[in-house]
Enzyme design. Structure first.
Site, short mmCIF file in Angstrom:
data_model
loop_
_atom_site.label_atom_id
_atom_site.label_comp_id
_atom_site.label_asym_id
_atom_site.label_seq_id
_atom_site.Cartn_x
_atom_site.Cartn_y
_atom_site.Cartn_z
N SER A 61 1.03 1.82 7.92
CA SER A 61 0.81 2.98 8.79
C SER A 61 1.80 4.11 8.57
O SER A 61 1.60 5.20 9.11
CB SER A 61 0.83 2.55 10.25
OG SER A 61 -0.34 1.84 10.57
N LYS A 64 0.22 7.40 7.60
CA LYS A 64 -0.37 8.39 8.51
C LYS A 64 0.30 9.75 8.38
O LYS A 64 -0.36 10.80 8.43
CB LYS A 64 -0.29 7.89 9.95
CG LYS A 64 -1.21 6.71 10.26
CD LYS A 64 -1.03 6.22 11.68
CE LYS A 64 -2.09 5.20 12.08
NZ LYS A 64 -2.04 3.96 11.32
N ASP A 480 -6.09 -6.59 11.07
CA ASP A 480 -4.90 -5.76 10.97
C ASP A 480 -3.76 -6.48 11.65
O ASP A 480 -3.94 -7.51 12.29
CB ASP A 480 -5.16 -4.39 11.61
CG ASP A 480 -4.08 -3.38 11.30
OD1 ASP A 480 -3.34 -3.58 10.31
OD2 ASP A 480 -3.97 -2.39 12.03
#
Length: 516
Positions: A61, A64, A480
């Protein structure tokens, strides 16, 4: 600001023992220069391939912020593309989020990786690129009106990436390379969306020091919300580039790290793929990353021109590890709290439908409400505080202020129930919101829940009573990571008979099921 390099070296030496697992990397950048770079253990235990500073690992992540940086650098004003959000939410019944609210995790949408559990997914099954948008398109409601609060949501960034590729006519890997990887000198970084084929054949490991480690079997395709693989060398080059462009107000990192706010003007703690927090007494921007078998964390303290990166190919806390490096380098000691007394218990938030549980130990409190537990210490004023959260009592009511989420919860005490008959709630239920089913089975005192939907029929999950007409469904592994954990399940009755259920976790709240 002067770093204690000896203390930093000792803290780096301690990482393999404090955060035990197959391998990891860590590095520190000060004033644009690499002052520490470490790699230990193995990228593959079976093949005895050593972990190196050039080994590419999923940063998950952390990707992002790269998506948001490319968005601003190519399209500019995000408001010009707000109307396109509706294309991805054709059944949505409330106000739609803006593109900026997607980038700031203020959309109010439920996280699509959490929803894969409710759509019948098994943790290791294949999730293709084309599986995501139909799941997102089923959404009809959200947690809250857009812009009013914070909720972590991966599908925000999936939508952003789809709009970005459509508007530019270019593939996201090419945009990453042109706008960030190339200028930053991230020579080996690339988008590796298919987690079945990790860069450099690195192996991530589930498990722990207590039970042993075993290779994680991942099968998801992600883009926009995650997917970049980078070596420690790449990530330290990124941190050096951030420092080199610090005085350019039009630089990508300066633009994505502007202080975010909610629509009411209240400062927010997340914007453009970056978390804004205080670590070791420093204001930092950064992000964590997780996939089954991997954990990553980066921090950047702009005023001090200091950055830290930690990546593991196991599931120890990279956030805690990176925080320990900052604390050691700065000589920061966390204040000791008073001994907690009388805070332990459980409460139910009537608004979100989620269970709050507080445990006590000699050093403070553990609050379980969001995806992961919050640690709180009791100050001299008697108030328990943690990162972005504090507790207070109004009689029997527990008041939780999550300032980082723009959220105040007033939860009522929930009497503890250790044994309950699940026979009354056994059966099939349907969620209009998801167009999916929930099946509960009870036998000889045991209760289990299974989810069926767009992605199949998932494994049976454990179901445990916690209070009157309140149960928890336990999900410890999912597509996830981290997994949703404990879902709160409330029984809805009509005339005393079970009519339906309300299910939710922090990432996906308030989902109603009607009895079939």
């Amino acid at each position: 600001m002067t770093l204690d390099l000896d203390a930093l070296d000792r803290a780096l030496d301690a990482l393999p023992n404090l955060f035990r697992g197959p391998g990891g990397v860590a590095g520190v950048v000060k004033d644009g220069q690499v002052v520490a770079s470490r790699a230990w253990g193995y990228a593959d235990l079976t093949r005895r391939r050593p972990m190196e500073t050039g080994t590419r690992l999923p940063i998950c992540s952390i990707s992002k912020q790269f998506t948001c940086g490319v968005l601003l650098d190519t399209l500019g004003d995000t408001a010009a593309y707000d109307a396109r959000v509706a294309e991805f939410l054709p059944q949505f019944e409330g106000p739609l989020p803006t593109l900026r609210q997607l980038c700031d995790n203020q959309s109010g949408l439920r996280d699509y990786w959490a929803l894969t559990v409710l759509q019948g997914a098994e943790a290791t099954q294949t999730f293709r690129r084309e599986d995501a948008l139909p799941l997102i398109a089923r959404m009809k409601t959200g947690h809250f009106p857009p812009g009013t609060a914070y909720s972590y949501c991966n599908c925000n960034f999936r939508i952003v990436s789809e709009i970005l590729e459509s508007e530019t006519g270019r593939a996201l890997p090419d945009l990453y390379a042109e706008r960030i990887f190339g200028p930053a000198g991230m020579r080996t970084a690339e988008l590796t969306s298919d987690t079945r084929h990790p860069a450099d054949e690195v192996v991530g490991y589930e498990g722990s020091d207590a039970v042993g480690f075993f290779p994680a079997d991942n099968g998801i395709f992600w883009i926009g919300d995650a997917g970049i693989s980078a070596s420690l060398q790449d990530m330290l080059a990124y941190e050096s580039w951030i420092d080199a462009t610090r005085d350019d107000e039009n630089s990508i990192y300066r633009r994505i790290s502007v202080p975010p706010a909610y629509v009411c003007g209240t400062p927010a703690s997340y914007g453009f793929g970056l978390s804004h927090e205080t670590v070791a007494g420093l204001k930092v921007t950064g992000h964590g990353g997780a996939l089954r078998g991997f954990r990553a964390q980066r921090f950047h303290a702009a005023d001090e021109r200091l950055s830290v990166v930690v990546i593991f190919n196991h599931e120890a806390s990279a956030h805690a590890a990176a925080s320990s490096l900052l604390a050691a380098a700065l000589g920061h000691e966390a204040p000791k709290g008073a001994g907690p007394e009388g805070w332990a218990g459980q409460w139910l938030d009537p608004e979100s439908g989620l269970l709050l549980r507080v445990g006590e130990d000699a050093e403070g409190l553990t609050l379980r409400f969001a995806t992961g537990p919050d640690r709180l210490t009791v100050g001299e004023d008697g108030v328990p505080r943690g990162a972005g959260v504090s507790l207070a009592r109004e009689g029997a009511t527990l008041v939780m202020n999550r300032t980082s989420d723009n959220l105040t919860v007033r939860a009522e005490p929930l009497p503890v129930v250790a044994v309950a008959d699940a026979g009354e709630i056994a059966g099939r239920y349907h969620a209009r919101e998801l167009e999916a089913d929930l099946v509960i089975e009870a036998r000889d005192g045991g209760a289990y829940a299974g989810f069926e939907g767009l992605l199949g029929a998932g494994p049976m999950e454990r179901l445990h009573p916690v209070g009157p007409d309140v149960w928890i469904v336990t999900t410890r592994r999912s597509m996830d990571a981290p997994a949703p954990g404990d879902w709160t399940l409330q029984v809805r009755r009509e005339g005393g008979a079970v009519a339906g259920l309300r299910l939710g976790c922090w990432l996906a709240r308030r989902i109603d099921y009607a009895r079939v």
